[in-house]
Design a protein around this motif. Structure first.
Motif, PDB file in Angstrom:
ATOM      1  N   ARG A 287       0.860  -1.186   0.000  1.00  0.00           N
ATOM      2  CA  ARG A 287       0.000   0.000   0.000  1.00  0.00           C
ATOM      3  C   ARG A 287       0.895   1.234   0.000  1.00  0.00           C
ATOM      4  O   ARG A 287       1.894   1.271   0.723  1.00  0.00           O
ATOM      5  CB  ARG A 287      -0.931   0.007   1.206  1.00  0.00           C
ATOM      6  N   THR A 288       0.516   2.236  -0.803  1.00  0.00           N
ATOM      7  CA  THR A 288       1.307   3.454  -0.930  1.00  0.00           C
ATOM      8  C   THR A 288       0.489   4.645  -0.451  1.00  0.00           C
ATOM      9  O   THR A 288      -0.697   4.764  -0.769  1.00  0.00           O
ATOM     10  CB  THR A 288       1.750   3.658  -2.385  1.00  0.00           C
ATOM     11  N   TYR A 289       1.142   5.529   0.321  1.00  0.00           N
ATOM     12  CA  TYR A 289       0.494   6.706   0.885  1.00  0.00           C
ATOM     13  C   TYR A 289       1.293   7.947   0.495  1.00  0.00           C
ATOM     14  O   TYR A 289       2.506   8.009   0.725  1.00  0.00           O
ATOM     15  CB  TYR A 289       0.415   6.600   2.404  1.00  0.00           C
ATOM     16  N   GLY A 290       0.616   8.903  -0.113  1.00  0.00           N
ATOM     17  CA  GLY A 290       1.261  10.160  -0.445  1.00  0.00           C
ATOM     18  C   GLY A 290       2.318  10.062  -1.516  1.00  0.00           C
ATOM     19  O   GLY A 290       3.140  10.976  -1.660  1.00  0.00           O
ATOM     20  N   GLY A 291       2.341   8.959  -2.246  1.00  0.00           N
ATOM     21  CA  GLY A 291       3.267   8.829  -3.359  1.00  0.00           C
ATOM     22  C   GLY A 291       4.637   8.319  -3.022  1.00  0.00           C
ATOM     23  O   GLY A 291       5.328   7.771  -3.883  1.00  0.00           O
ATOM     24  N   ASN A 292       5.090   8.451  -1.745  1.00  0.00           N
ATOM     25  CA  ASN A 292       6.455   8.009  -1.438  1.00  0.00           C
ATOM     26  C   ASN A 292       6.612   7.267  -0.107  1.00  0.00           C
ATOM     27  O   ASN A 292       7.730   6.961   0.296  1.00  0.00           O
ATOM     28  CB  ASN A 292       7.435   9.185  -1.493  1.00  0.00           C
ATOM     29  N   TYR A 293       5.503   6.975   0.566  1.00  0.00           N
ATOM     30  CA  TYR A 293       5.571   6.090   1.736  1.00  0.00           C
ATOM     31  C   TYR A 293       4.859   4.798   1.361  1.00  0.00           C
ATOM     32  O   TYR A 293       3.665   4.790   1.041  1.00  0.00           O
ATOM     33  CB  TYR A 293       4.920   6.714   2.962  1.00  0.00           C
ATOM     34  N   HIS A 294       5.606   3.705   1.408  1.00  0.00           N
ATOM     35  CA  HIS A 294       5.103   2.411   0.951  1.00  0.00           C
ATOM     36  C   HIS A 294       5.181   1.424   2.109  1.00  0.00           C
ATOM     37  O   HIS A 294       6.237   1.269   2.737  1.00  0.00           O
ATOM     38  CB  HIS A 294       5.931   1.894  -0.216  1.00  0.00           C
ATOM     39  N   SER A 295       4.080   0.758   2.397  1.00  0.00           N
ATOM     40  CA  SER A 295       4.032  -0.183   3.517  1.00  0.00           C
ATOM     41  C   SER A 295       3.568  -1.541   3.004  1.00  0.00           C
ATOM     42  O   SER A 295       2.557  -1.637   2.304  1.00  0.00           O
ATOM     43  CB  SER A 295       3.071   0.341   4.591  1.00  0.00           C
ATOM     44  N   ILE A 296       4.327  -2.576   3.338  1.00  0.00           N
ATOM     45  CA  ILE A 296       4.044  -3.914   2.809  1.00  0.00           C
ATOM     46  C   ILE A 296       3.652  -4.863   3.932  1.00  0.00           C
ATOM     47  O   ILE A 296       4.401  -5.068   4.892  1.00  0.00           O
ATOM     48  CB  ILE A 296       5.269  -4.490   2.071  1.00  0.00           C
ATOM     49  N   ASP A 297       2.468  -5.429   3.806  1.00  0.00           N
ATOM     50  CA  ASP A 297       2.028  -6.494   4.698  1.00  0.00           C
ATOM     51  C   ASP A 297       2.440  -7.810   4.041  1.00  0.00           C
ATOM     52  O   ASP A 297       1.823  -8.255   3.076  1.00  0.00           O
ATOM     53  CB  ASP A 297       0.521  -6.416   4.887  1.00  0.00           C
TER      54      ASP A 297
END
Length: 413
Positions: A379-389
């Motif tokens: 999942r990507t937030y704000g174009g440059n913070y990416h969080s992977i489950d």
């Protein structure tokens, strides 16, 4: 203050694979972790099973089995991108039998019907992907029911009512650690920073700031792109960035017992009991085995955004002698009832790791959300913070390739 284009948080299997894939694409990467060495926590302390989907037969949509099947077929090929031919030498276990417990909430006939559906999905997948392989093998089937006589001969009739031979394997997580760690630490495009305890992630104009402590000293990294590939700490870090805690988040602390087996068991199949609160035996070619027994080995349950600090030592392999002896004793006693001869084993290691999933009730509830593992991935937030489950070990390599492609498309589109 350190400035970076790509900053990866977490040096477990997911973070390492992402860092290696970014480097393969010509990017310079900094990867940070709370531990002193990479791949030393949950990625290491599990059974290493590369799921073909058949343990998730209680997902009526078949979305979870389909995802696991696809990821298992991508597992070795993805690893080959970073470790080459070593991907063919992952220390495969003896293949698994799936044992249907007498109190399983799906009976053998119901399971057989669902396995047949998986067989159709498998055949469809392989017909469309000529270059497929599963850990370097090309099985002709996923499952096959064995005779009651053979099931009774191998596993007795006290606990088990039926058995299915399968094409599923576990890999040796120690070997996986060795190969991936060597690739990580020798890559000139990757900088590894150990002992970094992250506390906060924030935005500073177009840049992201990651801060925390190395011992008593504060650190701050600025990065153009941050990829959160941590495990049990992921959601607290997401929250510090403003991402809400997901519904029904659940952390469980599960212990394993590693043993040296009696030589008489060397040719025995590995085994997973289904479906409910049961366990696994993973027979390895080197004469050792992984044991789990969920009723005694699941000793932590937390719905908080991150699990208790008290779980930390177990995740690093630190367990008291008293607890280790107690767990070893009950594991061997209970597993002997359905895997005869295992009580002759000699325990050499007891440790554990958190399991991150979603659900309110345990695996013995047929309606538990724990039977669904589809709410995972990038999942990507704000174009440059990416969080992977990450979800499972099985999905990590595939997610790394897919996530880096998505991130780079986002950055350079």
């Amino acid at each position: 203050m350190n400035n970076n284009e790509f900053l990866v948080l977490g040096a477990g299997i997911q973070g390492i694979c992402i860092a290696l894939e970014l480097a393969k694409q010509g990017k310079y990467v900094t990867i940070i972790d709370q531990d002193t060495i990479p791949f030393n926590r949950a990625s290491l302390r599990n059974e290493g099973k590369v799921h073909l989907g058949i343990v998730y037969m209680n997902d009526p949509t078949f979305a979870t089995p389909k995802l696991m099947l696809k990821a298992s077929m991508e597992f070795r090929k993805s690893l080959e991108r970073w470790i080459g031919d070593k991907s063919y030498h992952l220390g495969l276990s003896n293949p698994f039998y799936y044992l249907v417990a007498k109190d399983s909430f799906l009976n053998p006939e119901e399971l057989e019907m669902r396995y047949q559906k998986m067989e159709e999905i498998f055949n469809d997948y392989t017909s469309k992907h000529a270059d497929w392989d599963y850990l370097g093998t090309k099985p002709s089937y996923l499952t096959k029911r064995v005779s009651d006589e053979k099931a009774n001969e191998l596993f007795g009739d006290e606990v088990v009512q039926a058995a299915f031979e399968t094409a599923e394997y576990s890999v040796d997580t120690e070997l996986l650690k060795k190969y991936l760690t060597e690739a990580l630490l020798s890559n000139p495009r990757i900088s590894f920073c150990p002992n970094h305890h992250i506390k906060n992630i924030s935005r500073n104009n177009e840049m992201l700031t990651v801060s925390g402590f190395v011992g008593n000293k504060e650190f701050r990294f600025e990065a153009e792109q941050v990829i959160n590939a941590t495990w049990e700490g992921k959601f607290a870090l997401d929250e510090s960035f403003g991402v809400a805690k997901p519904k029904d988040l659940l952390h469980r602390l599960k212990y394993r017992v590693m043993v040296k087996i009696d030589p008489s068991l060397l040719e025995r199949p590995s085994a997973t009991m289904v479906i409910g609160k049961y366990g696994d035996v993973v027979i390895k070619k080197d004469g050792t085995a992984y044991l789990s027994w969920y009723p005694a080995g699941c000793l932590g349950w937390s719905t908080e955004i991150s699990p208790p600090e008290t779980w930390n030592e177990v995740s690093r392999g630190i367990v008291s002698e008293e607890k280790a002896n107690a767990l070893s004793s009950i594991f061997l006693e209970e597993i002997e009832k359905w895997f005869p001869g295992i009580n002759k084993s000699i325990t050499y290691l007891v440790d554990g790791a958190p399991i991150v999933a979603y659900g309110k009730t345990d695996v013995d509830d047929s309606n538990s959300k724990l039977h669904d593992r589809t709410n995972i991935g990038l999942r990507t937030y704000g174009g440059n913070y990416h969080s992977i489950d990450t979800g499972k070990l099985t999905t990590a390599p595939m997610f790394a390739v897919e996530s880096v492609k998505s991130i780079l498309n986002c950055v350079y589109s």
